[in-house]
Design a protein around this motif. Structure first.
Motif, mmCIF file in Angstrom:
data_model
loop_
_atom_site.group_PDB
_atom_site.id
_atom_site.type_symbol
_atom_site.label_atom_id
_atom_site.label_comp_id
_atom_site.label_asym_id
_atom_site.label_seq_id
_atom_site.Cartn_x
_atom_site.Cartn_y
_atom_site.Cartn_z
ATOM 1 N N ARG A 65 0.990 -1.170 0.022
ATOM 2 C CA ARG A 65 -0.045 -0.053 -0.036
ATOM 3 C C ARG A 65 0.746 1.332 0.075
ATOM 4 O O ARG A 65 0.778 2.272 -0.704
ATOM 5 N N GLY A 80 -5.482 4.398 -7.955
ATOM 6 C CA GLY A 80 -6.738 3.724 -8.740
ATOM 7 C C GLY A 80 -6.471 4.142 -10.470
ATOM 8 O O GLY A 80 -7.181 3.781 -11.141
ATOM 9 N N GLY A 84 -1.984 1.523 -8.921
ATOM 10 C CA GLY A 84 -2.800 0.875 -8.050
ATOM 11 C C GLY A 84 -2.053 -0.140 -7.322
ATOM 12 O O GLY A 84 -0.985 -0.646 -7.252
ATOM 13 N N GLU A 90 -8.449 -6.287 -0.187
ATOM 14 C CA GLU A 90 -8.449 -4.969 -0.892
ATOM 15 C C GLU A 90 -7.895 -4.572 -2.049
ATOM 16 O O GLU A 90 -7.036 -5.082 -2.241
ATOM 17 N N ARG A 92 -7.346 -1.357 -5.270
ATOM 18 C CA ARG A 92 -7.643 -0.224 -5.840
ATOM 19 C C ARG A 92 -6.920 -0.283 -7.236
ATOM 20 O O ARG A 92 -5.619 0.246 -7.109
#
Length: 392
Positions: A65, A80, A84, A90, A92
């Protein structure tokens, strides 16, 4: 994409050499110490050269992340869009995503589902020197998939330690070793301060960490706050020890932000520890902050000298997590976090004599952990004994 980033990090001058090596051999190894920008700039440089998506594999969710967020910020875009990420539970990404950061475990799942990695132009395996089981599998499966199905797929192993010859040989696929590109470090000097406990403490193992050591770590944090400027990054073996030391520092919360950082937190809580604050911070972290994460503002590291690793308990026939002493290589990486932005200090909670007796490198998980799941992954791939696979 790289041209959209004005930031000049130590890895940038070698990126043309890296791209040329990948263009010629299709595979390569990038050796760059922590803080040189390999995690954020190398994927952007590769994305400029290949069609399709670039997959960047990180060993931990928090690192995946954080890396995606950092690249998106450098491009001035929300997550995103062109950047991403995907971790367990999870994701994005969007139709315009060119660089997707995933965990190594998720990459292994994708290789099982689609060995061709359709729509992917390159795979970058970050922090491969950590030798986690999923990372070893991802490397082996990707090398075989490239050899059998996708000769056009670019493979890049990225390591923070200089021992890269083995990875180069594996990526070479039995022929000439893959090229190795090295970036120099531009870390600021870090002053070492040996700070062993005043009284002997119990050796680490399967049980809890000695309370005397946790008391000493908390006292060392207070000392560091008095003697040095900047934020303090504290390395502890696990979430339990982080909570214990945070409790010992509770009286400082009015003047200092005490923040935990470990893999069991919610993503929002992890992100809070990675953002600058309007007052001094003490970030209590596990090994997630050792190499692939940048904690801004840190000028001081307090290292408890412990890490938690997977081990096979032969008496019970089960895997378990045990606490072990840190290796010298890991201690060097941890100390380097204090010198990312300016000269810093590291307080090591052991003596110089003890340091000389530490293991030079951490043991790879394949040598110590429960291999039941690893064997099942190999069987599902079609190589139950791993013969012929590029396992490090």
């Amino acid at each position: 994409m790289l041209s959209d980033v004005p930031l000049d990090l130590p890895v940038r001058p070698v990126l043309p050499e890296l791209v040329a090596a990948l263009r010629g051999a299709g595979a390569g190894v990038l050796v760059a110490p922590p803080g040189t920008g390999k995690t954020t700039l190398a994927p952007l440089a590769v994305a400029d050269e290949v069609p399709g998506r670039v997959l960047v594999a990180q060993p931990r969710r928090v690192a995946a992340r954080a890396a995606a967020r950092r690249m998106a910020a450098l491009l001035g875009e929300p997550l995103g869009e062109r950047i991403g990420y995907a971790v367990r539970g999870e994701r994005r990404t969007g139709p315009r995503t060119r660089v997707e950061v995933v965990t190594t475990g998720l990459l292994v799942r994708r290789l099982h589902r689609d060995p061709e990695l359709a729509g992917t132009g390159a795979v970058l395996l970050d922090e491969c020197h950590e030798r986690q089981l999923d990372a070893d599998l991802a490397l082996a499966f990707a090398v075989e998939a490239r050899a059998a199905l996708r000769p056009d797929l670019w493979l890049l192993a990225m390591s923070a330690t200089p021992e890269a010859d083995r990875f180069a040989a594996l990526l070479g696929g039995g022929g000439a070793p893959a090229p190795i590109v090295r970036a120099s470090s531009a870390l600021h000097p870090v002053t070492r301060i040996w700070a062993p406990p005043p009284r002997p403490v119990a050796a680490p193992g399967a049980g809890p960490v000695d309370r005397g050591l946790l008391d000493h770590v908390a006292a060392t944090v207070r000392r560091a706050l008095r003697e040095c400027d900047g934020d303090v990054l504290v390395f502890l073996p696990g979430a339990g020890e982080i909570g214990a030391v945070a409790g010992r520092l509770a009286d400082l919360r009015d003047a200092v932000a005490v923040l935990p950082l470990h893999g069991r937190q919610r993503g929002a809580d992890q992100d809070a520890a990675l953002r600058p604050a309007d007052r001094r911070r003490v970030v209590l972290a596990t090994a997630v902050a050792e190499s692939s994460l940048t904690v801004p503002g840190v000028r001081v590291v307090v290292d408890a000298g412990l890490s938690r690793v997977a081990r096979m308990d032969l008496a019970r026939g089960l895997g378990a997590l045990v606490t072990v002493g840190v290796s010298r290589a890991a201690a060097t990486q941890r100390a380097g976090r204090a010198g990312r932005e300016a000269p810093g200090h590291v307080y090591r909670c052991w003596s110089a004599a003890t340091h000389e007796r530490l293991a030079a490198q951490p043991e790879p998980e394949i040598a110590t952990a429960d291999l039941t799941g690893f064997a099942l992954e190999l069987a599902a791939w079609g190589s139950p004994d791993g013969a012929g696979l590029a396992l490090p």
